[in-house]
Write a protein that holds these residues in place. Structure first.
Motif, mmCIF file in Angstrom:
data_model
loop_
_atom_site.group_PDB
_atom_site.id
_atom_site.type_symbol
_atom_site.label_atom_id
_atom_site.label_comp_id
_atom_site.label_asym_id
_atom_site.label_seq_id
_atom_site.Cartn_x
_atom_site.Cartn_y
_atom_site.Cartn_z
ATOM 1 N N ASP A 35 0.865 -1.175 0.000
ATOM 2 C CA ASP A 35 0.000 0.000 0.000
ATOM 3 C C ASP A 35 0.903 1.227 0.000
ATOM 4 O OD1 ASP A 35 -1.584 2.165 0.653
ATOM 5 O OD2 ASP A 35 -2.417 1.296 2.481
ATOM 6 N N THR A 85 -2.399 5.352 -3.502
ATOM 7 C CA THR A 85 -3.610 6.025 -3.060
ATOM 8 C C THR A 85 -3.535 7.536 -3.312
ATOM 9 O OG1 THR A 85 -2.746 6.059 -0.784
ATOM 10 C CG2 THR A 85 -4.110 4.188 -1.421
ATOM 11 N N GLU A 91 -10.424 2.500 -3.137
ATOM 12 C CA GLU A 91 -9.706 2.452 -1.868
ATOM 13 C C GLU A 91 -10.681 2.280 -0.708
ATOM 14 O OE1 GLU A 91 -6.620 5.195 0.779
ATOM 15 O OE2 GLU A 91 -7.240 5.855 -1.224
ATOM 16 N N SER A 106 -14.516 9.780 -1.244
ATOM 17 C CA SER A 106 -13.191 10.172 -0.776
ATOM 18 C C SER A 106 -13.105 11.693 -0.786
ATOM 19 C CB SER A 106 -12.109 9.576 -1.688
ATOM 20 O OG SER A 106 -10.819 9.961 -1.270
#
Length: 299
Positions: free
Chosen positions: A2, A75, A107, A151
């Protein structure tokens, strides 16, 4: 792997005889990939170099025991960076791994999948949030259903830089940061009452580790920790009154997070305020566990 705005999280595992992924080890390395991103619009050579070296070293160590299937996802820091392709190319050149830059919705979906599968859940109206370095992901739903996800570009690195929260600050500065965060998280206002809020990500796990005063991070202790608003307020005051160097001495706090932990705690506190919740439950599981479950399970 990640590839986050503040840290690289690495999980190594295997499949058991039934094809279910099992974890062998996990590592987190703070590289501050998003340092200066808000002002420059792109990743700096220094932050990219740190991140490429960290990923390469982790992959090299893992490969010593044999060949691996590797998935790496990027991300918010990479979504926002104008020169993200340079970082992706540099990682591939260093270790042959391709970093997939995923959307904020993806995500959030993967993190939700990981979080709800690993906690005793209360009620049917759930919120899972991940307050990262460059953005925060929110997913509303129930045990077996996602109803809404989004998000927002609200992250600890961004607000630490914007309000100078890397060192000791007066209370007025914290209040200004809380107000600015609340304005950007307006989507959380005026929603039906939630039964449970689950927090994942480095900020929340560090808040839990500080609450337990852990000398060494223990995921089994951190996982399922309940943190109430009063505890978040207490930690905000502790961080606010200390410089970054002084924060590094706080038991439970990962030293490399000293510059961003106050901003991260302000984000968490604002989420509790806007959702009308008095407490949250911390999950040590996160995006990487959702990736593992989806990409590596045989069933």
């Amino acid at each position: 792997i990640d590839v986050g705005t503040n840290s690289i999280k690495f999980a190594l595992g295997h499949r058991d005889e039934g094809g279910t992924p099992q974890s062998d080890s996990e590592t987190a390395v703070v590289t501050r990939l998003g340092e200066g991103l808000a002002d420059a619009g792109g990743l700096t050579p220094a932050s990219m170099s740190r991140t490429v070296d960290a990923i390469g070293d982790l992959v090299d160590d893992a490969r010593r025991d044999g060949p691996l299937d590797i998935v790496a996802v990027g991300t918010a820091g990479l979504r926002q960076a104008s020169n993200r392709d340079e970082l992706v190319a540099a990682v591939h050149s260093r270790c042959g791994v391709t970093v997939e830059v995923i959307s904020g919705r993806e995500e959030a979906r993967l993190a939700y999948m990981a979080a709800v599968s690993a906690l005793p859940l209360t009620g049917d109206r759930l919120l899972v949030f991940d307050s990262g370095g460059g953005s925060s992901q929110f997913t509303f739903g129930s045990v077996d259903r996602i109803e809404e996800q989004f998000s927002v570009d609200v992250g600890a690195v961004r607000f630490a830089e914007r309000f100078g929260l890397a060192d000791a600050v007066p209370r007025e500065t914290v209040e200004a940061a809380l107000s600015a965060i609340a304005a950007e998280l307006a989507e959380l206002r005026n929603r039906p009452r939630l039964d449970m809020v689950i927090a994942i990500g480095g900020t929340s796990t560090n808040l839990a580790a500080v609450r337990h005063r852990l000398d060494h991070y223990d995921p089994d202790v951190v996982h399922a920790t309940t943190i109430d608003a009063d505890e978040v307020d207490r930690q905000i005051e502790a961080f606010r009154n200390r410089s970054a160097e002084e924060r590094r001495e706080i038991a439970g706090l990962q030293p490399a997070r000293a510059e961003v932990i106050l901003a991260g705690a302000c984000v968490v506190r604002t989420i509790l305020t806007l959702t009308g919740q008095g407490a949250l439950t911390v999950s040590d599981r996160g995006l990487r566990h959702g990736v593992i479950a989806e990409r590596f399970a045989r069933t």
